[in-house]
Motif scaffolding. Structure first.
Motif, mmCIF file in Angstrom:
data_model
loop_
_atom_site.group_PDB
_atom_site.id
_atom_site.type_symbol
_atom_site.label_atom_id
_atom_site.label_comp_id
_atom_site.label_asym_id
_atom_site.label_seq_id
_atom_site.Cartn_x
_atom_site.Cartn_y
_atom_site.Cartn_z
ATOM 1 N N GLU A 1 0.693 -1.280 -0.015
ATOM 2 C CA GLU A 1 -0.331 0.100 0.155
ATOM 3 C C GLU A 1 0.781 1.008 -0.050
ATOM 4 O OE1 GLU A 1 -3.342 -0.828 -0.400
ATOM 5 O OE2 GLU A 1 -2.665 1.530 -1.162
ATOM 6 N N HIS B 1 0.481 3.401 -2.842
ATOM 7 C CA HIS B 1 1.237 4.818 -2.721
ATOM 8 C C HIS B 1 1.873 6.282 -3.283
ATOM 9 C CE1 HIS B 1 -1.031 9.035 -0.361
ATOM 10 N NE2 HIS B 1 0.241 8.910 -0.176
ATOM 11 N N PHE C 1 1.431 7.203 -6.744
ATOM 12 C CA PHE C 1 0.348 7.217 -7.133
ATOM 13 C C PHE C 1 0.671 9.085 -7.287
ATOM 14 C CE2 PHE C 1 -3.093 4.023 -6.961
ATOM 15 C CZ PHE C 1 -3.158 4.637 -8.190
ATOM 16 N N MET D 1 -0.342 4.127 -15.038
ATOM 17 C CA MET D 1 -0.952 4.896 -13.956
ATOM 18 C C MET D 1 -0.558 6.504 -14.544
ATOM 19 S SD MET D 1 1.402 3.612 -11.647
ATOM 20 C CE MET D 1 0.256 4.782 -9.494
ATOM 21 N N THR D 2 -0.244 6.957 -16.065
ATOM 22 C CA THR D 2 -0.248 7.738 -16.920
ATOM 23 C C THR D 2 -1.173 8.019 -18.403
ATOM 24 O OG1 THR D 2 1.789 7.441 -18.011
ATOM 25 C CG2 THR D 2 1.128 9.264 -15.996
ATOM 26 N N ALA E 1 -5.044 7.040 -18.333
ATOM 27 C CA ALA E 1 -6.201 6.759 -19.265
ATOM 28 C C ALA E 1 -6.636 7.598 -19.397
ATOM 29 C CB ALA E 1 -7.027 6.087 -17.575
ATOM 30 N N ALA F 1 -9.511 0.675 -19.811
ATOM 31 C CA ALA F 1 -8.423 -0.203 -19.529
ATOM 32 C C ALA F 1 -7.809 0.099 -18.313
ATOM 33 C CB ALA F 1 -7.933 -0.695 -20.527
ATOM 34 N N ALA G 1 -7.555 2.496 -16.034
ATOM 35 C CA ALA G 1 -7.923 2.784 -15.118
ATOM 36 C C ALA G 1 -8.078 1.701 -13.983
ATOM 37 C CB ALA G 1 -9.508 3.629 -15.344
ATOM 38 N N VAL G 2 -8.553 -0.029 -15.149
ATOM 39 C CA VAL G 2 -8.537 -0.664 -13.568
ATOM 40 C C VAL G 2 -6.915 -1.416 -13.727
ATOM 41 C CG1 VAL G 2 -8.638 -3.513 -13.961
ATOM 42 C CG2 VAL G 2 -10.852 -1.768 -15.354
ATOM 43 N N GLU H 1 -4.051 0.648 -13.750
ATOM 44 C CA GLU H 1 -3.122 1.389 -13.010
ATOM 45 C C GLU H 1 -3.273 1.116 -10.705
ATOM 46 O OE1 GLU H 1 -4.113 5.603 -13.352
ATOM 47 O OE2 GLU H 1 -6.402 5.057 -12.508
ATOM 48 N N GLN H 2 -4.525 -0.048 -11.413
ATOM 49 C CA GLN H 2 -4.762 0.204 -9.645
ATOM 50 C C GLN H 2 -4.083 -1.657 -9.291
ATOM 51 O OE1 GLN H 2 -6.394 1.397 -7.554
ATOM 52 N NE2 GLN H 2 -7.248 3.782 -9.068
ATOM 53 N N ILE H 3 -3.873 -2.031 -10.267
ATOM 54 C CA ILE H 3 -3.499 -3.639 -10.012
ATOM 55 C C ILE H 3 -1.959 -3.360 -10.320
ATOM 56 C CG2 ILE H 3 -3.319 -5.922 -11.111
ATOM 57 C CD1 ILE H 3 -6.152 -5.407 -12.701
ATOM 58 N N ARG I 1 -0.623 -1.960 -6.886
ATOM 59 C CA ARG I 1 -0.822 -2.166 -5.620
ATOM 60 C C ARG I 1 -0.163 -3.393 -6.000
ATOM 61 N NH1 ARG I 1 -5.943 -0.374 -4.913
ATOM 62 N NH2 ARG I 1 -4.724 1.950 -3.852
ATOM 63 N N ASP I 2 -0.778 -4.567 -6.676
ATOM 64 C CA ASP I 2 -0.881 -5.946 -6.445
ATOM 65 C C ASP I 2 0.942 -6.092 -8.155
ATOM 66 O OD1 ASP I 2 -3.285 -6.394 -5.616
ATOM 67 O OD2 ASP I 2 -4.396 -6.149 -7.499
ATOM 68 N N LEU J 1 -12.640 -1.708 -7.513
ATOM 69 C CA LEU J 1 -11.977 -2.788 -8.491
ATOM 70 C C LEU J 1 -13.043 -4.753 -8.463
ATOM 71 C CD1 LEU J 1 -10.252 -2.235 -10.608
ATOM 72 C CD2 LEU J 1 -8.079 -3.876 -8.829
ATOM 73 N N ARG K 1 -14.938 -6.173 -20.206
ATOM 74 C CA ARG K 1 -13.281 -6.665 -19.656
ATOM 75 C C ARG K 1 -12.887 -7.706 -18.680
ATOM 76 N NH1 ARG K 1 -9.796 -3.243 -21.114
ATOM 77 N NH2 ARG K 1 -11.605 -2.411 -21.761
ATOM 78 N N ALA L 1 -13.538 -1.615 -12.889
ATOM 79 C CA ALA L 1 -13.179 -0.468 -12.023
ATOM 80 C C ALA L 1 -14.231 0.513 -11.576
ATOM 81 C CB ALA L 1 -12.108 0.452 -12.235
ATOM 82 N N ASP M 1 -12.397 6.319 -15.224
ATOM 83 C CA ASP M 1 -11.800 6.790 -16.130
ATOM 84 C C ASP M 1 -10.209 7.627 -14.973
ATOM 85 O OD1 ASP M 1 -13.056 8.929 -15.271
ATOM 86 O OD2 ASP M 1 -14.046 9.946 -16.810
ATOM 87 N N LYS N 1 -8.115 11.293 -9.720
ATOM 88 C CA LYS N 1 -6.922 11.554 -9.776
ATOM 89 C C LYS N 1 -6.759 12.865 -10.196
ATOM 90 C CE LYS N 1 -4.888 8.922 -12.170
ATOM 91 N NZ LYS N 1 -3.204 7.547 -12.830
#
Lengths: 351, 73
Positions: A121, A125, A128, A259-260, A262, A291, A293-294, A296-298, A301-302, B20, B39, B43, B57, B61
């Protein structure tokens, strides 16, 4: 002559790239070995010399094109060039010389990032915060509001270098990761590659955009047009992807890349809509808004977080990879934007 | 990770970001019509400002969206 096929269902099949025209002694030496298999050439020596004489390594056309050619042997290769040259000792020596100088330059120029605690985490952070602070001059806003039809074509040509093999450089990381980070990388890459539906591969969707703009979607069709800093941006990914010791940097690179993506892609799509392109043409950008936006979270973090928890000693490289991504892509974007605002072509040679 | 092997659907509440959703769960309009699902993992917007709702989207942020502090694990 076109060298890709797009069938009725939208599945794109690419052939190896044509050899590019050299831009100086180093790229001439590499291309000569590839074309003529001339053992008397000295690609390593000429690479070292060209690096020594470069004013700005990331903007040196000769060095970056030579390096691209060396890397491309590990991807799709070149038409008419024997597959065995992928492991040619002289070419690998030239690549090693390039990589030594290029990695050092990236480490010198990419801004340092404050180290978070090696917990997923905290790493997410920090990434981001890093990517949100990346507020260089915005190519995407220029494309959204001002770019001309011709500038959009140039934008697609420059982007095609990476995008027609989108996601490939980061796939080198899959066998080098484990556990949570590996699952995260495969989850992202699966989406990039269409999740089993080849016509939805991001590289295939981009081919539709190129076709809609009247461009040739064949891989490598514009190698003589793409600028040095665009080559440097792709070479950064290949450097990280093909060196297992840099797997931390590869992870950080992909995280920063996702992360840069979307928000700029929303602007790119708006620019193409403004100039009358239809949904088929803007699909690529619209797809990336949702896509990434999904992803970047994965990725934050993961992938990056999970990786650092598994290999905490590589935290520094994750941060370096993220910073190098922002730096190299920022440079390529700035070069395009500057050409556009000065109303001159961004291409090395006219298309 | 706290996912159990038999979890079929999971929702990760991403700090300062979207929800998510992994797994095969229908996403519907109030009338029960399925919304396009392009997909496997999606999210869902949590800041309310996405231009492609119900999906995220990335706009959260750019508007400084913050979620409540997470409870200690």
């Amino acid at each position: 002559m076109t060298s890709s096929t797009i069938d009725d269902t939208g599945v794109v099949t690419q052939r190896p790239a044509p050899l590019p025209t050299p831009r100086g002694p180093a790229s001439a030496a590499v291309v000569a070995v590839l074309r003529e298999r001339s053992p008397e050439g000295d690609p390593a020596g000429l690479m070292a010399k060209a690096i020594g004489q470069a004013d700005d390594l990331l903007r040196d056309d000769d060095v970056q094109l030579a390096a691209f050619c060396l890397y491309e042997l590990h991807y799709g290769g070149f038409r008419g060039v024997p597959d065995t040259l992928e492991w040619d000792a002289d070419l690998l020596t030239a690549r090693a010389i390039f990589e030594g100088a290029f990695e050092a330059e990236l480490r010198r120029r990419a801004p340092r990032v404050d180290r978070p605690a090696p917990r997923a985490e905290d790493v997410a952070h920090a990434l981001f915060r890093l990517t949100e602070a990346d507020d260089g001059p915005s190519l995407s806003q220029y494309v959204a509001r001002k770019a001309t039809q011709e500038q959009l074509r140039e934008f697609l040509i420059q982007r095609s270098l990476y995008t027609l093999k989108e996601a490939d450089p980061h796939s080198w990381g899959i066998p080098r990761l484990t556990g949570r980070a590996k699952a995260a990388l495969v989850e992202i890459q699966s989406d990039e590659y269409g999740a089993g539906r080849p016509h939805r591969m991001h590289s295939a969707i981009f081919a539709r955009t190129m076709r809609a703009a009247g461009l040739d979607p064949s891989y490598g069709a514009y190698l003589d047009q793409v600028g040095a800093s665009l080559y440097a941006s792709l070479n950064t990914m290949s450097l990280f992807g093909l060196n297992r010791r840099l797997r931390g940097a590869l992870v950080g690179h992909l995280a920063a890349f996702e992360m840069t993506s979307a928000v700029p892609n929303r602007f790119y799509g708006n620019g193409f809509r403004r100039l009358g392109f239809d949904e088929e043409a803007t699909w690529y950008f619209d797809e990336h808004v949702e896509a990434d936006a999904v992803h970047e979270q994965i990725a934050a973090r993961d992938l990056a977080g999970g990786f650092v928890e598994a290999e905490p000693n590589l935290l520094g490289d994750v941060l370096f990879g993220a910073s190098a991504c922002l730096y190299a892509d920022g440079l390529a974007g700035a070069d395009l934007l500057q050409a556009f605002t000065e109303s001159r072509s961004s291409l090395y040679r006219p298309a | 990770m706290t996912l159990k092997p038999d979890d079929e659907v999971s929702i990760v509440a991403c700090p300062d970001g979207p929800l998510l959703v992994r797994g095969d769960v229908p996403i519907l309009t109030p009338d029960g019509e399925p919304l396009p699902r392009r997909r496997r993992t999606v999210a869902l917007c949590r800041c309310g400002k996405s231009t492609i709702k119900p999906y995220c989207d990335g706009t959260h942020k750019t508007i400084g969206f913050r979620t409540e502090p997470e409870l200690p694990a």
